[in-house]
Enzyme design. Structure first.
Site, short mmCIF file in Angstrom:
data_model
loop_
_atom_site.label_atom_id
_atom_site.label_comp_id
_atom_site.label_asym_id
_atom_site.label_seq_id
_atom_site.Cartn_x
_atom_site.Cartn_y
_atom_site.Cartn_z
N CYS A 75 61.15 24.87 -2.20
CA CYS A 75 62.04 25.47 -1.20
C CYS A 75 61.95 26.98 -1.35
O CYS A 75 62.23 27.51 -2.44
CB CYS A 75 63.47 24.99 -1.46
SG CYS A 75 64.72 25.80 -0.44
N CYS A 189 59.00 28.48 4.95
CA CYS A 189 60.02 27.48 4.67
C CYS A 189 59.24 26.20 4.54
O CYS A 189 58.36 25.91 5.38
CB CYS A 189 61.02 27.38 5.82
SG CYS A 189 62.08 25.92 5.71
N1 DGL Z 1 63.06 23.99 2.93
C1 DGL Z 1 63.82 25.14 2.63
C2 DGL Z 1 62.97 26.38 2.46
O1 DGL Z 1 61.81 26.28 2.12
C3 DGL Z 1 65.12 25.44 3.30
C4 DGL Z 1 65.63 24.68 4.47
C5 DGL Z 1 67.12 24.82 4.62
O2 DGL Z 1 67.85 24.08 3.94
O3 DGL Z 1 67.60 25.70 5.38
O4 DGL Z 1 63.42 27.48 2.63
#
Ligand code: DGL
Length: 265
Positions: A75, A189
């Protein structure tokens, strides 16, 4: 003796599955635990202090419960905010996911790069620092999209998107002053590579997309060099901090990606 300790992947939702895929290709016998902090989802619209407090505590609990050999914070939002705190709190290797600005700068011909992330990620000083270090001769334009995170989650629940949804997200990036020169988009993301095909199809001109998945797989291989693995691939475990209807609807997508077993934390 076979070492059955898993590699634990952590995200707010299903985004980290885009990091799992290249890691699984590189290490087919590695046992994987996939954790989605569904009780804290989405991270991208939360404030920094909240994420900085939540993520190290949660990963501490998960490390005790699943005894991983290595943790991947799959993430960007959690990594750009909480990676140093997690590393300080845990006595095992922790790999983070940060925006792939360096490879994007190497690829861009127009010297204009787009960074598509969450609102929380695109405003981090960490991103300024990456841009200054690796893309100092490029214009780096950013756009934060909570809608695209939801579109990726919905896709994996099997839901059809509203018409024009992906084009609207892209317009937030490409429609900025100077955005017409963007030739490379960083999927900053982990949810976004899951909908890269839809983004590419919605674009009115060819764009190249780049993310951190391959680089992280190489890093995991390097950090586990010389370690033993089970003799055959094992089924992965998916863990949710809140297991409700929305999460249950992800079961087919998780099974298809090697996680047939779902449990609550
Ligand atoms: N998948 C996450 C990232 O790479 C964040 C998504 C979220 O919860 O807003 O930032």
């Amino acid at each position: 003796m076979a070492d059955i300790r898993p590699i634990l992947f952590f995200d707010s939702g299903v985004g980290g599955l885009s990091i799992v895929a290249p890691a699984r290709a590189a290490l087919p016998r590695a046992p994987f635990v996939y954790v989605a902090d569904s009780a804290g989802f989405p991270y991208g619209t939360r404030d920094e202090a909240d994420i900085a407090a939540r993520v190290p505590v949660l990963l501490g609990r998960l490390a005790e419960r699943y005894r991983p050999r290595l943790i991947v914070i799959a993430c960007n939002t959690a990594s750009t905010i909480a990676l140093p705190a997690v590393r300080a709190a845990l006595d095992l290797p922790v790999v983070g996911t940060v925006p792939a600005i360096k490879p994007a700068a190497a690829m861009s011909k127009t010297r204009t790069i787009g960074v598509l992330g969450t609102d929380a990620t695109v405003r981090q000083a960490y991103v300024d620092d990456l841009a200054a270090r690796f893309a100092s001769d490029c214009t780096v334009l950013r756009h934060g999209s909570a809608a695209l995170v939801e579109l990726a989650e919905a896709k994996l629940r099997g839901e059809a998107p509203v018409a024009g949804a992906f084009a609207a997200v892209l317009d937030g990036l490409l429609g900025q002053p100077g955005g017409e020169a963007i030739d490379v988009v960083v999927n900053a993301c982990t949810h976004f590579p899951l909908v890269e095909a839809e983004l590419a199809a919605a674009a009115t001109r060819p764009l190249r997309f780049v993310d951190g998945g391959e680089g992280i797989a190489r890093r995991i291989v390097a950090l586990t060099q010389g370690q033993d693995w089970p003799d055959a691939p094992t089924a992965g475990v998916a863990v949710f901090t809140r297991l409700g209807e929305r999460e249950a609807a992800l079961a087919p997508a998780l099974t298809g990606r090697g996680f047939p077993w779902i449990e609550p934390l």
